[in-house]
Design a protein around this motif. Structure first.
Motif, PDB file in Angstrom:
ATOM      1  N   PHE A 145      49.491  17.407  81.169  1.00 24.57           N
ATOM      2  CA  PHE A 145      50.847  17.837  80.833  1.00 24.57           C
ATOM      3  C   PHE A 145      51.739  17.891  82.056  1.00 24.57           C
ATOM      4  CE2 PHE A 145      47.918  19.452  77.728  1.00 24.57           C
ATOM      5  CZ  PHE A 145      48.528  19.139  76.544  1.00 24.57           C
ATOM      6  N   ASN A 157      52.245  13.171  71.770  1.00 26.23           N
ATOM      7  CA  ASN A 157      51.569  14.240  71.040  1.00 26.23           C
ATOM      8  C   ASN A 157      51.000  13.758  69.714  1.00 26.23           C
ATOM      9  OD1 ASN A 157      52.102  16.014  73.074  1.00 26.23           O
ATOM     10  ND2 ASN A 157      53.868  16.949  72.088  1.00 26.23           N
ATOM     11  N   ALA A 198      42.213  12.620  76.148  1.00 24.19           N
ATOM     12  CA  ALA A 198      42.552  13.692  77.076  1.00 24.19           C
ATOM     13  C   ALA A 198      44.031  13.602  77.364  1.00 24.19           C
ATOM     14  CB  ALA A 198      41.759  13.555  78.362  1.00 24.19           C
ATOM     15  N   GLN A 199      44.639  14.738  77.637  1.00 25.08           N
ATOM     16  CA  GLN A 199      46.075  14.734  77.901  1.00 25.08           C
ATOM     17  C   GLN A 199      46.368  15.598  79.114  1.00 25.08           C
ATOM     18  OE1 GLN A 199      48.422  15.462  74.414  1.00 25.08           O
ATOM     19  NE2 GLN A 199      50.359  15.218  75.479  1.00 25.08           N
ATOM     20  N   PHE A 209      53.466  20.399  83.249  1.00 26.84           N
ATOM     21  CA  PHE A 209      53.140  21.516  84.106  1.00 26.84           C
ATOM     22  C   PHE A 209      51.629  21.648  84.138  1.00 26.84           C
ATOM     23  CE2 PHE A 209      57.401  22.236  82.698  1.00 26.84           C
ATOM     24  CZ  PHE A 209      58.034  22.484  83.897  1.00 26.84           C
ATOM     25  N   PRO A 210      51.073  21.700  85.338  1.00 25.02           N
ATOM     26  CA  PRO A 210      49.614  21.697  85.424  1.00 25.02           C
ATOM     27  C   PRO A 210      49.014  22.901  84.719  1.00 25.02           C
ATOM     28  CG  PRO A 210      50.625  22.048  87.587  1.00 25.02           C
ATOM     29  CD  PRO A 210      51.723  21.741  86.648  1.00 25.02           C
ATOM     30  N   VAL A 211      48.037  22.638  83.886  1.00 23.80           N
ATOM     31  CA  VAL A 211      47.347  23.724  83.193  1.00 23.80           C
ATOM     32  C   VAL A 211      45.982  23.899  83.829  1.00 23.80           C
ATOM     33  CG1 VAL A 211      46.367  24.490  81.024  1.00 23.80           C
ATOM     34  CG2 VAL A 211      48.523  23.256  81.024  1.00 23.80           C
TER      35      VAL A 211
END
Lengths: 289, 412
Positions: free
Chosen positions: B87, B53, B84-85, B89-91
């Motif tokens: 995560f 982060n 780009a990140q 849990f897929p967003v």
């Protein structure tokens, strides 16, 4: 596969049947019973079929009242839903201010309807009421007792004051439930604040908004006490909504047959509109592909 | 395109950190080279996600600086970094179609629509999402959603690095493998720096060219999977990488060798004098480590239970307490005395040892740790590289193992 049938199992359902019968079915059927008869006294009654319904549907007074009711309910939704969302969005996310905001928002919800009516009746008076007097000082000719527009504005403002908190609190809880990772992803995708609202917050608020809209629609569609205390339905009949019309018919004129037919139609309208809202808002979930 | 430098970086979630333990990231210097495929490996709570982060800008570091090439980006928000990140849990943006999801970052940048169209289709093809483009994103499966979130990182042509925060956690095992391979292909095709956070050593070693192992807020080792396996720079790396982890025992020096563990039955491991002399120069807590793969077993000639100490150099004797059959190999638990439990990993078809056995710890694979950090004894000539070694890498499996190979947390 062979199933075992045991009819004694019906006894298990019995308590529920009894409760529902006394709480819903019997009172409802009583109303249905009234609506198809003309009753003079317990021994003098005539079956009239759908006559009351036909009369009700032609009644000019009810048409006006119904139109007023729809205008009022949609005005309430059009103001309270966006305002509630805006309030929820601008509330702090953490710290002691959260509790303070929650308490302030919850206060109007705790005040009984007729007290709300009384408060606004006094506060809107141009001689001793704060708002009424202030408006007069600003040179605005305001009198909710004699001017229909003023009466409407006052009734609406009163409802907004009373119930926007409910929408705001619902939305606030909905917003809190959105995982942070959505906001983080949005930042990385360089989404504008509007895009964050449009594509993250609003979709995630859908279920609480559905509850909010249904509650506010049903409540405002049945509104009685507040305008009754504030304006008494006046000036003239300009703020006489459906439930007040119904009450006048049932208790004022003791016209039970017509009032019963009216009640059932009233009930069906609420059911229908709520169903429409529900279907419209949940329908989008299906895939259009 | 950028090289990511972390200079004297440290981060604490507390306002006024004092002790070392107040820091989620302890002072570190590190460089992620342009175009590398890296993994950031460590147990939960070691600061992996915090570090990620900080790189992406979701978190501002409390000390030190983050540089992309020559640009200090410490105070830049994520939207102004070319990062780009993805995560854990897929967003996805539920109300949008897959196409609109992929187009979202480009449209936010106000790119012309024809460019958006061609770019989205290109990425959808790479990720095999073409058939789903018109579908609503909320109706996708978890792995499809995760592909969409990756796609949103890939469509941008200004992205210098993509950070993955345990992206396969919620994906079905049989799809994990496919997605990981996809990632690898994308890495080769696009020449983007990728940093992949995980606590799974297998995931790390199959994805990355180099792995950074994090422990208590520090990168304790940065190296290829082979380096991590053969030369763990820290006892934690030895313990964490490998299945089972490295055998570790604290040692005390004696004239003939080193004594392992403590207690009356602590065994003496005979070692060359030169090595002992070198070790004697170091002040601090010493530990000996050896991978279970490299421990050689030999049935004891004295079949009786009498524990005869082995006086040959690099030999110990021990009692077999448990043999676990893990399918393609077996793990033998050995009580060597002194409170030390060693493990040996043997081939499936190898002869099963029972009772008392002799253990040879090949000098080549012995590692010595001073206060948990690897001692460099290469000039001391101790672990003689000339020793004939039957434990060539291919034979013993190497660091990369089977798909379902989870590391049990046992060590001495």
């Amino acid at each position: 596969m062979q199933r075992t049938h045991n009819n004694r199992a019906w006894w298990l359902v019995l308590p529920v049947v009894i409760v529902v019968a006394f709480s819903a079915i019997i009172p409802m059927m009583t109303v249905v019973n009234y609506s198809v008869q003309d009753i003079f006294d317990p021994s003098t009654r005539f079956f009239v079929g759908t006559e009351w319904y036909r009369e009700i549907l032609r009644d000019e007074r009810l048409h006006d009242s119904l139109i007023r009711q729809f205008v009022y309910s949609f005005a309430v939704l059009a103001i309270e839903i966006p305002l509630g969302i805006a309030v929820a969005l601008s509330m702090p996310r953490k710290g002691f201010m959260v509790s303070l905001c929650m308490i302030l928002l919850a206060l109007p919800l705790l005040i009984p309807w007729n007290v709300v009516g009384t408060i606004w009746q006094i506060i809107g008076r141009e001689d001793i009421g704060l708002y009424g007097w202030a408006l007069g000082q600003l040179g605005i000719d305001y009198n909710y007792a004699s001017n229909p527009a003023d009466a409407w504005v006052t009734v609406l403002v009163m409802d907004v004051w009373h119930w926007t908190s409910l929408v705001a609190l619902l939305c606030y809880s909905g917003l809190r439930a959105i995982p942070d990772v959505y906001y983080q992803a949005a930042r990385i995708d360089r989404a504008s604040p509007w895009a964050v609202f449009r594509y993250i917050q609003l979709p995630k608020l859908k279920s609480v908004l559905l509850i909010g809209i249904m509650l506010r629609f049903m409540d405002s569609f049945m509104i009685y006490t507040e305008p009754f205390v504030l304006t008494g339905g006046g000036p003239g009949t300009t703020t006489t909504f459906l439930s007040q019309t119904l009450t006048q018919m049932a208790i004022g004129q003791f016209d039970l047959g017509r009032a019963a037919a009216f009640s059932l139609i009233y009930f069906l309208i609420i059911l229908l509109v709520s169903w429409l809202f529900y279907t419209a808002m949940t329908h989008q979930d299906s895939d259009d592909a | 395109m950028a090289e990511i430098h972390l200079n004297d970086l440290a981060h604490s979630y507390l306002a006024a950190p004092t002790a070392d333990s107040d820091y989620a990231i302890r002072r570190m210097n590190h460089v992620w080279q342009q175009g590398g495929a890296y993994a950031l490996l460590g147990p939960s709570g070691c600061g992996k996600s915090t570090l990620l982060n900080i790189i992406s800008g979701l978190l501002a570091p409390s000390e030190g600086e983050v540089r992309f090439d020559d640009r200090v980006v410490n105070r830049l928000p994520p939207e102004e970094r070319n990062i780009a990140q993805v995560f854990q849990f897929p967003v996805v943006y539920d109300t949008m179609t897959v196409f609109d999801n992929l187009a979202f970052p480009l449209r936010n940048q106000r790119q012309p629509e024809h460019k958006v169209q061609s770019r989205v289709r290109e990425i959808a093809q790479v990720l095999e999402l073409e058939d789903l483009l018109t579908r609503r994103a909320s109706n996708l499966t978890a792995d499809e959603k995760q592909k969409v979130s990756m796609g949103r990182g890939l469509v941008r042509d200004d992205v210098a690095a993509i950070l993955f925060d345990e992206p396969l956690t919620v994906i079905d095992p049989h799809l994990k493998w496919k997605l990981r391979r996809k990632l690898k292909q994308i890495h080769e095709q696009f020449n983007i720096t990728m940093v992949y956070v995980t606590h799974d050593q297998l995931e790390a070693s199959t994805f990355a060219d180099k792995i950074a192992v994090m422990y208590e807020g520090r990168i304790v080792q940065f190296g290829t999977p082979r380096e991590l396996f053969e030369d763990p720079a820290h006892t934690f790396v030895g313990y964490f990488i490998g299945s089972p982890g490295m055998n570790l025992a604290s040692i005390t020096l004696e004239s003939q060798g080193v004594r392992l563990g403590t207690g009356e039955d602590a065994p003496l491991l005979h070692l060359p004098r030169a090595l002992l002399a070198t070790l004697a120069e170091r002040k601090g807590e010493l530990k000996l480590g050896i991978r279970p793969e490299f421990v050689e077993l030999e049935a004891s000639d004295s079949s009786s239970a009498a524990a005869v100490p082995d006086t040959r150099e690099h030999w110990l004797s021990g009692q077999v307490t448990l043999v676990q059959d893990l399918g393609t190999y077996k793990v033998v638990d050995l009580d060597i005395g002194g409170g030390c439990l060693f493990k040996a990993r043997i081939e499936e078809d190898a002869l099963l040892p029972t009772g008392r056995v002799r253990l040879r710890l090949p000098a080549r694979w012995q590692r010595f740790y001073l206060d948990e950090h690897l001692l460099d004894l290469s000039q001391a000539g101790a672990p003689d590289s000339g020793e004939a070694d039957s434990f060539a890498r291919g034979e013993s499996g190497g660091p990369v193992r089977g798909e379902d190979d989870q590391r049990p947390g046992g060590n001495a």
